[in-house]
Write a protein that holds these residues in place. Structure first.
Motif, PDB file in Angstrom:
ATOM      1  N   UNK A 214      -5.485  12.207 -13.513  1.00 10.86           N
ATOM      2  CA  UNK A 214      -5.824  13.627 -13.419  1.00 10.86           C
ATOM      3  C   UNK A 214      -6.101  14.018 -11.975  1.00 10.86           C
ATOM      4  N   UNK A 215      -6.703  13.075 -11.222  1.00 16.95           N
ATOM      5  CA  UNK A 215      -7.046  13.393  -9.837  1.00 16.95           C
ATOM      6  C   UNK A 215      -5.807  13.548  -8.971  1.00 16.95           C
ATOM      7  N   UNK A 270     -24.950  30.133  -6.596  1.00 16.14           N
ATOM      8  CA  UNK A 270     -25.504  28.820  -6.279  1.00 16.14           C
ATOM      9  C   UNK A 270     -26.217  28.219  -7.474  1.00 16.14           C
ATOM     10  N   UNK A 273     -23.767  27.080  -9.957  1.00 19.42           N
ATOM     11  CA  UNK A 273     -23.091  25.896  -9.419  1.00 19.42           C
ATOM     12  C   UNK A 273     -23.953  24.658  -9.617  1.00 19.42           C
ATOM     13  N   UNK A 276     -24.177  23.586 -13.254  1.00 20.69           N
ATOM     14  CA  UNK A 276     -22.921  22.991 -13.684  1.00 20.69           C
ATOM     15  C   UNK A 276     -22.738  21.607 -13.067  1.00 20.69           C
ATOM     16  N   UNK A 277     -23.185  21.493 -11.817  1.00 18.24           N
ATOM     17  CA  UNK A 277     -23.078  20.210 -11.129  1.00 18.24           C
ATOM     18  C   UNK A 277     -23.886  19.147 -11.854  1.00 18.24           C
ATOM     19  N   UNK A 280     -22.163  18.110 -15.056  1.00 19.07           N
ATOM     20  CA  UNK A 280     -21.011  17.245 -14.824  1.00 19.07           C
ATOM     21  C   UNK A 280     -21.444  15.843 -14.424  1.00 19.07           C
ATOM     22  N   UNK A 281     -22.480  15.768 -13.566  1.00 24.62           N
ATOM     23  CA  UNK A 281     -22.964  14.458 -13.145  1.00 24.62           C
ATOM     24  C   UNK A 281     -23.522  13.688 -14.332  1.00 24.62           C
ATOM     25  N   UNK A 283     -22.611  13.951 -17.426  1.00 24.85           N
ATOM     26  CA  UNK A 283     -21.494  13.461 -18.238  1.00 24.85           C
ATOM     27  C   UNK A 283     -20.868  12.239 -17.589  1.00 24.85           C
ATOM     28  N   UNK A 284     -20.782  12.291 -16.281  1.00 21.36           N
ATOM     29  CA  UNK A 284     -20.199  11.174 -15.552  1.00 21.36           C
ATOM     30  C   UNK A 284     -21.043   9.906 -15.743  1.00 21.36           C
ATOM     31  N   UNK A 286     -23.101   9.326 -18.209  1.00 20.56           N
ATOM     32  CA  UNK A 286     -23.019   8.947 -19.616  1.00 20.56           C
ATOM     33  C   UNK A 286     -21.750   8.139 -19.873  1.00 20.56           C
ATOM     34  N   UNK A 287     -20.645   8.615 -19.299  1.00 24.78           N
ATOM     35  CA  UNK A 287     -19.366   7.938 -19.507  1.00 24.78           C
ATOM     36  C   UNK A 287     -19.424   6.521 -18.960  1.00 24.78           C
ATOM     37  N   UNK A 288     -20.007   6.382 -17.762  1.00 28.93           N
ATOM     38  CA  UNK A 288     -20.101   5.055 -17.161  1.00 28.93           C
ATOM     39  C   UNK A 288     -20.983   4.154 -17.998  1.00 28.93           C
ATOM     40  N   UNK A 290     -21.612   4.371 -21.238  1.00 21.64           N
ATOM     41  CA  UNK A 290     -20.931   4.018 -22.479  1.00 21.64           C
ATOM     42  C   UNK A 290     -19.926   2.909 -22.234  1.00 21.64           C
ATOM     43  N   UNK A 291     -19.194   3.051 -21.143  1.00 21.32           N
ATOM     44  CA  UNK A 291     -18.161   2.050 -20.872  1.00 21.32           C
ATOM     45  C   UNK A 291     -18.762   0.695 -20.554  1.00 21.32           C
TER      46      UNK A 291
END
Lengths: 304, 371
Positions: A214-215, A270, A273, A276-277, A280-281, A283-284, A286-288, A290-291
């Motif tokens: 995606x990146x 701001x 932002x 939202x930041x 997103x962090x 979720x990031x 959490x994903x790490x 979980x993995x």
């Protein structure tokens, strides 16, 4: 998004009187949309033709709008046929078998017409059209002529026709092909695939490696945008320097675009932002988490 | 009408000055690349443009999220060229003998029909569509294990991710089962000892094969015509409509919305729940096994003691071999399901990571653009 680039004026025959009496009578198709997969199948069939075949034909499958004026061509399959100076033969049994096989996967798609490559319409086209009209009765069959552009002096394009009988005593080998506007149609979800193919076609030796992350995809899109901004900037500078005369419509359009971008308050942005930041962090993380848990768990399963 | 017909025919255009054509390198001798015994190992899978669109269409229209189809093609010098595909009918139940038979009949008659129009009719694998990257499931493993025995080169599975494609990044990946997993699968033995001896975790079930997309020159030139923008015929067109193109450029990769993130999180939770249930079952079974074994050991110890006593009293010892008959120790449970679930959790986590990281980049680029 019209295909084929024809400058023909599409004339719609007036609704015949009979249809006002009985509304069940199907109307003449006035607009045709084609899915890319149908076009690509035709191209593939054309590539795989035998040496002595000047053109290939096949069946188009799709669906109609309830009043029969709009036809969506969803897919196509090749049909065997032979053309000589004396006769034309279409393998009807093959056509039936393929249609049955297709309808097992896609029961909603019915026969709507036929395709051929090349853009010459002749007596044989009229005969084949007659055959397909029987298949699609009571609706009219459509004919899509795809010019592959492989021959010199021909331009690639797609034309669609419906037929109408000619003469006092209509004969199957006589008919007029009336052009119908044709559009390419695909869903937004398929857009990514088409983009992938167009990029692949542009790249040297026509291959591209997968998977693209995606990146990387985002990077490519951002680069394109940045190049576009550079192009606009260069144009604006040239206009300001007086090298070229500015296009008023373009100027107005640029102003509108920039106006949209500037709207918005400073303070509120701001805050959103930052919120939202943080999301997103989170979720990031959490994903790490979980993995890594999954990885540890898989390793622990091996411990006896 | 005649004028309309005449106008609809493409106007003859002056042939452009021919550019020196570049041909693909054709080897002088094909003897090196022909292998009847399939001895040249597969290096790369090459997917034709037609197959890409066919898979996309099939996955979009399918009633359920997992769809299957067969891939057709041939292999040449380590490259597996997939040139065509067809969808398989969606079965309601896999156990049904009748549906399996009719599916086999469908496949063979489809292959016969395709051969008649000169399409490649060698089955080289199958494709499966998934969403959010979780493609580990029993059916994939079973079909692939079957293919890997029957097909030349063992066949491959191409996985297409629906959720990524709708975000503007069409993703196709090719896999096959690793030899160690296949060995364990053939013995249908997924006990802990077997997993240890085969060194299996979810990451070593499948091995990825590099995949390429290829468009043939005819398709390439046709796509070029489609993407070419022509100036509008209308004199007073607005900038949006001034240039007309069949496939306009799209920027869906720059879409700021994080659609599917909630779904992704839900799926992570669901997969973890499933995994917990499965682990609970496994733990219950292993406790039961341990209990049975303890009872059997107890019995043996008691019998031994008794025998010692009997020997001391000069009596014939009682037999010790009837333990297996008296106590049924259940077989060790298969850990395949829990392994696949872990793989799913990992895949969901990975796709979540991907979304989060590209989301961060997008957020900062918006911030940079707005200041």
């Amino acid at each position: 998004m019209a295909l084929g680039g024809s400058s023909a004026v599409h004339v719609q025959p007036p609704t015949p009187l009979s249809s006002t009496l009985s509304s069940a009578a199907p109307r003449t198709p006035s607009s045709i949309t084609i899915h890319p997969v149908a076009l690509f199948s035709i191209l593939d069939h054309y590539l795989r033709r035998t040496q002595d075949q000047p053109r290939v034909i096949g069946t188009l499958l799709g669906n109609r709008s309830p009043d029969g004026t709009q036809i969506n061509v969803c897919s196509s399959f090749a049909v065997l046929h032979s053309e000589t100076d004396e006769q034309v033969a279409v393998d009807m049994e093959y056509h039936r078998t393929m249609y049955e096989l297709h309808s097992r996967v896609n029961p909603k798609e019915t026969i709507v017409g036929w395709y051929s490559t090349g853009s010459n319409l002749n007596t044989y086209s009229a005969l084949i059209q007659n055959f397909y009209s029987q298949e699609t009765a009571p609706h009219q069959a459509i004919h899509v002529a795809l010019n592959t552009g492989a021959e010199e002096g021909e331009e690639a394009g797609v034309q669609a026709y419906v037929s109408s009988p000619v003469g006092v005593f209509p004969k199957p080998e006589n008919c007029i092909f009336v052009p119908v506007p044709v559009h390419l149609q695909f869903r937004d979800s398929e857009r990514g695939g088409l983009d992938l193919l167009t990029q692949t076609a542009l790249s040297p030796n026509s291959t591209s490696a997968q998977p693209v992350t995606a990146l990387e995809n985002l990077d490519a899109a951002l680069t394109t945008v940045s190049q576009m901004i550079d192009r606009v900037l260069a144009y604006v500078r040239r206009v300001l320097a007086g090298e070229v005369e500015g296009d008023k419509a373009l100027g107005r359009y640029l102003m509108d675009t920039l106006g949209v971008a500037a709207v918005g308050e400073k303070g509120g942005e701001d805050k959103t932002f930052n919120a939202s930041l943080q999301d997103t962090l989170m979720i990031s993380y959490l994903a790490t988490l979980v993995r890594s848990q999954a990885e540890v768990s898989a390793r622990l399963a091996l411990v006896t | 009408m005649a004028a309309a017909l005449a106008a609809s025919l493409p106007a003859p255009v002056a042939a452009p000055t021919p550019v020196a054509p570049t041909y693909e390198a054709i080897p002088a001798s094909m003897s090196k690349v022909i292998d009847i015994e399939a001895e040249i190992p597969l290096q790369v899978v090459q997917l034709d443009g037609l197959v890409v669109t066919k898979i996309l269409k099939h996955t979009r229209e399918a009633p359920s999220s997992t769809v299957h189809g067969l891939l057709l093609g041939l292999d040449l010098d380590g490259t597996l060229e997939v040139s065509n595909s067809f969808a398989l009918p969606h079965h309601v139940s896999d156990e049904d003998e009748k549906s399996v038979k009719s599916s086999a009949r469908y496949q063979s008659s489809m292959l016969r029909s395709l051969r008649e129009v000169h399409t490649d009719d060698g089955v080289v694998g199958f494709y499966q569509a998934t969403s959010l990257g979780a493609f580990f499931n029993q059916s994939l493993v079973e079909i692939q294990a079957l293919h890997q025995e029957k097909l030349r080169h063992g066949g491959i599975v191409v996985v297409h991710d629906l959720s990524l494609t709708s975000r503007g990044n069409a993703s196709f990946r090719a896999f096959r089962l690793t030899p160690s997993f296949l060995d364990a699968f053939k013995k249908s033995n997924f006990s802990t000892t077997s997993l240890v001896s085969h060194r299996l975790t979810f990451a070593s079930i499948l091995e990825e094969i590099p995949l390429q997309i290829r468009t043939n020159p005819l398709l390439g030139s046709f796509l070029d015509t489609l993407t070419k923008s022509t100036p509008s015929l209308l004199p007073d067109a607005t900038p949006e409509t001034a240039a007309v193109s069949v496939i306009p450029p799209s920027f869906s990769a720059l879409d700021l919305g994080t659609t599917g993130l909630t779904r992704n999180l839900e799926q992570v939770i669901e997969a973890i729940d499933n995994y917990r249930t499965e682990e609970g079952n496994l733990a219950y079974l292993s406790r039961q096994i341990a209990r049975e074994r303890a009872r059997a050991d107890n019995y043996v110890a008691k019998r031994k003691e008794e025998n010692l006593a009997r020997v001391a009293q000069d009596l014939a010892p009682l037999p010790e071999e009837d333990v297996a008959r008296l106590f049924k120790i259940p077989a060790e449970p298969s850990r395949l399901e829990s392994m696949l679930l872990l793989g799913q959790i990992d895949a969901y986590g990975k796709s979540l990571e991907g979304t989060a990281s590209s989301g961060l980049v997008k957020m900062y680029s918006v911030k940079a653009a707005s200041t």
